[in-house]
Design an enzyme around this catalytic site. Sequence first.
Site, PDB file in Angstrom:
ATOM      1  N   CYS A 341      86.914  60.681 133.360  1.00  0.00           N
ATOM      2  CA  CYS A 341      86.387  62.043 133.415  1.00  0.00           C
ATOM      3  C   CYS A 341      86.400  62.795 132.080  1.00  0.00           C
ATOM      4  CB  CYS A 341      87.081  62.856 134.507  1.00  0.00           C
ATOM      5  SG  CYS A 341      88.737  62.371 134.921  1.00  0.00           S
ATOM      6  N   ARG A 370      96.154  51.728 133.804  1.00  0.00           N
ATOM      7  CA  ARG A 370      97.234  52.573 134.294  1.00  0.00           C
ATOM      8  C   ARG A 370      98.526  51.768 134.366  1.00  0.00           C
ATOM      9  NH1 ARG A 370      93.984  55.702 139.221  1.00  0.00           N
ATOM     10  NH2 ARG A 370      92.282  56.467 137.887  1.00  0.00           N
ATOM     11  N   GLN A 388      86.121  51.353 137.326  1.00  0.00           N
ATOM     12  CA  GLN A 388      85.720  52.298 138.363  1.00  0.00           C
ATOM     13  C   GLN A 388      84.211  52.537 138.300  1.00  0.00           C
ATOM     14  OE1 GLN A 388      88.436  55.605 137.344  1.00  0.00           O
ATOM     15  NE2 GLN A 388      89.251  55.371 139.401  1.00  0.00           N
ATOM     16  N   ASP A 390      82.551  55.171 138.409  1.00  0.00           N
ATOM     17  CA  ASP A 390      82.832  56.600 138.298  1.00  0.00           C
ATOM     18  C   ASP A 390      81.551  57.397 138.110  1.00  0.00           C
ATOM     19  OD1 ASP A 390      85.090  58.072 138.568  1.00  0.00           O
ATOM     20  OD2 ASP A 390      85.960  57.506 136.648  1.00  0.00           O
ATOM     21  N   HIS A 392      80.377  61.795 137.651  1.00  0.00           N
ATOM     22  CA  HIS A 392      80.757  63.202 137.641  1.00  0.00           C
ATOM     23  C   HIS A 392      79.491  64.035 137.706  1.00  0.00           C
ATOM     24  CE1 HIS A 392      84.306  61.187 136.011  1.00  0.00           C
ATOM     25  NE2 HIS A 392      84.955  62.120 136.692  1.00  0.00           N
ATOM     26  N   LYS A 471      89.359  67.480 148.487  1.00  0.00           N
ATOM     27  CA  LYS A 471      88.642  66.206 148.370  1.00  0.00           C
ATOM     28  C   LYS A 471      88.337  65.621 149.733  1.00  0.00           C
ATOM     29  CE  LYS A 471      92.916  63.486 148.032  1.00  0.00           C
ATOM     30  NZ  LYS A 471      93.611  62.358 147.372  1.00  0.00           N
ATOM     31  N   HIS A 517      84.048  64.948 141.082  1.00  0.00           N
ATOM     32  CA  HIS A 517      84.363  63.551 140.790  1.00  0.00           C
ATOM     33  C   HIS A 517      83.915  62.740 142.007  1.00  0.00           C
ATOM     34  CE1 HIS A 517      87.536  64.548 137.675  1.00  0.00           C
ATOM     35  NE2 HIS A 517      87.514  65.674 138.357  1.00  0.00           N
TER      36      HIS A 517
END
Length: 639
Positions: A341, A370, A388, A390, A392, A471, A517
């Site tokens: 992000c 991570r 991911q 991902d 946005h 979320k 997200h």
Amino acid sequence: MEIVLPDGSKKTLEAGATVADVAASIGAGLTRAALAGIVNGTPVDLTAPVADGDTVAIVTAKSPEALDLLRHSTAHLMAAALTDLYPGVKFGVGPAIENGFYYDVRLPEGVSLSPEDFPAIEARMAEIAKAAPAIEREEVTREAARALFADQPLKLELIDELPEDETISVYRLGAFTDLCRGPHMPGADKLGAYKLTKVAGAYWKGDSDREMLTRIYGTAFFNKKDLEEHLHNLAEAEKRDHRKLGRELGIYMMEPMAGVGLPLYLPKGARVIRTLQEWLRRDLYERGYEEVITPHIYNADVWKTSGHYGFYHENMYFFQINEGTEEEPRYSEYGVKPMNCPGHVLLYKNELHSYRDLPLRYFEFGTVYRHEMSGVVHGLLRARGFTQDDAHVFCTKDQVVDEVVAILELVDYIMDTFGFTYEAEISTRPDKSIGTDDMWEHATNSLMEACKQRGLAYEINEGDGAFYGPKIDIKVKDAIGRTWQCSTVQIDFNMPMRFGLTYRTEDNTEETPWMLHRAIFGSIERFLGILIEHYAGALPLWLAPVQVAVIPIADRHKEAAAEFAGEIKAVGGRVDLMDANEPMKVKIAKAQSQKIPYMVVLGDKEVEERVVSVRDRSEGDLGQWDRTKFLDVIRDAAI
């Protein structure tokens, strides 16, 4: 005195009544079915007293709390059997867990346990249960507790850790006494359908600096049918284990030299990953997304601005880079990205935006890292390095509902493609959060409205949202009924404000955009692991790393087989030409073990008549097909 039932009705009882008395006052059937109670939201035994004004619910086998109650009591039953069979055994903790229970024990010196010992333990459990002892609670002083457990050092340690003002209770099951808060089933005669499942090592209190204990796992149900179904699913899950299949099918490997939790994809695995990504990439372009690529590392200032440096530091990897020279070093701190992000935020910030630019949708197949503890790393399902899918979305407040609806439509399309059913959960504002009441109310209502417009039922997970916004989490069910957390849609008030993002409104003022997200696969590694287990390794034709095995019967058929393999490639198919000097049956067996969707056999007749004999990995022999028909099937499967 008067107590309140879950439906709001009231019951008048004699002072000193217990939960069992409440059940009896309702009816004889409930008296027989009662296992425990919930008083003012706290689970208690049937023997627990109730007071005037208490809200009381009765726990039966149909209650959501019942299985944990049963399994916790069965853990005590197992401990009682261990006490009889292994004199001198020392006990740690024995909680109920998802799908079962365990007990951590220190076995007598020279004694070890294996699954071969389970039948004897289960037999002793049955003998104890048959005697039908009550499971009785007793409250004791700290001194009495220490005396009771004088020969149980692990229990003494637990006693010493209890707050001074905490009530200490023990539970007795026949000759066995355990330190326990409870509650428990009323008697061992109700503990019937159980099975010990595995044995493992476990550090005391999860601390790798403490001693290694023996952890014995088991499970329990209220009837044998449910137990047998569960054991069947366990066996099925073991057969489907993506770590085993991933190795056997040549999908991925783990190499200790490379590091814990860092998967290395073999060619077949890379093919599956790229096929998944290309399939989703094409769809996202059609839905108005733009692909971006961001770095794997950033200066620590980025992570300080985003908040990760303070809130997520222990899960990240930081290092120093010399920005100066060898003679005059000037070190800067950098961090490997755990999330994509901040990069997308910086891309938004790169230029001025007006309301006409919004919504702006960035997506990326971004690899992140991570710091997971080695004990929780689990194949592809929980890794330290993963990619991911991902995205946005930067939008106005009024665009949130439409954007979430579009995301949920994408979720539905993808899950339907793989045959997953799923459920939604909306997590709301936690105790610690940022943003105004109005922002949280609008955001949460927007998520609910989006679900309503999609006809998607949802549960509320009260107070479990992120500190930066509510979320939606999507939980999918696989072929054997297991639930997996996959897709997520999150509203973020935090990052746009931290980075000072704005857009020019229609009134020529500056506003902060709302940020969504979203991930559909989530971790592509994890999603692939789920897919492998869902399909038991037999991935659908369009996704299979090898779609067709072409098998010549004899050497004289190799040229024709190679020609047909080339035709399959020409229509976009993925093919393995199995022309080694091996019997045809061996080649078919190999292709079957690799779960290749189609096996095509060419012999004299097939070459002469320009047909192919087709075998399906699931249905077996499909007979002879015209070559064009087969090529059309493969062409249609291309993404």
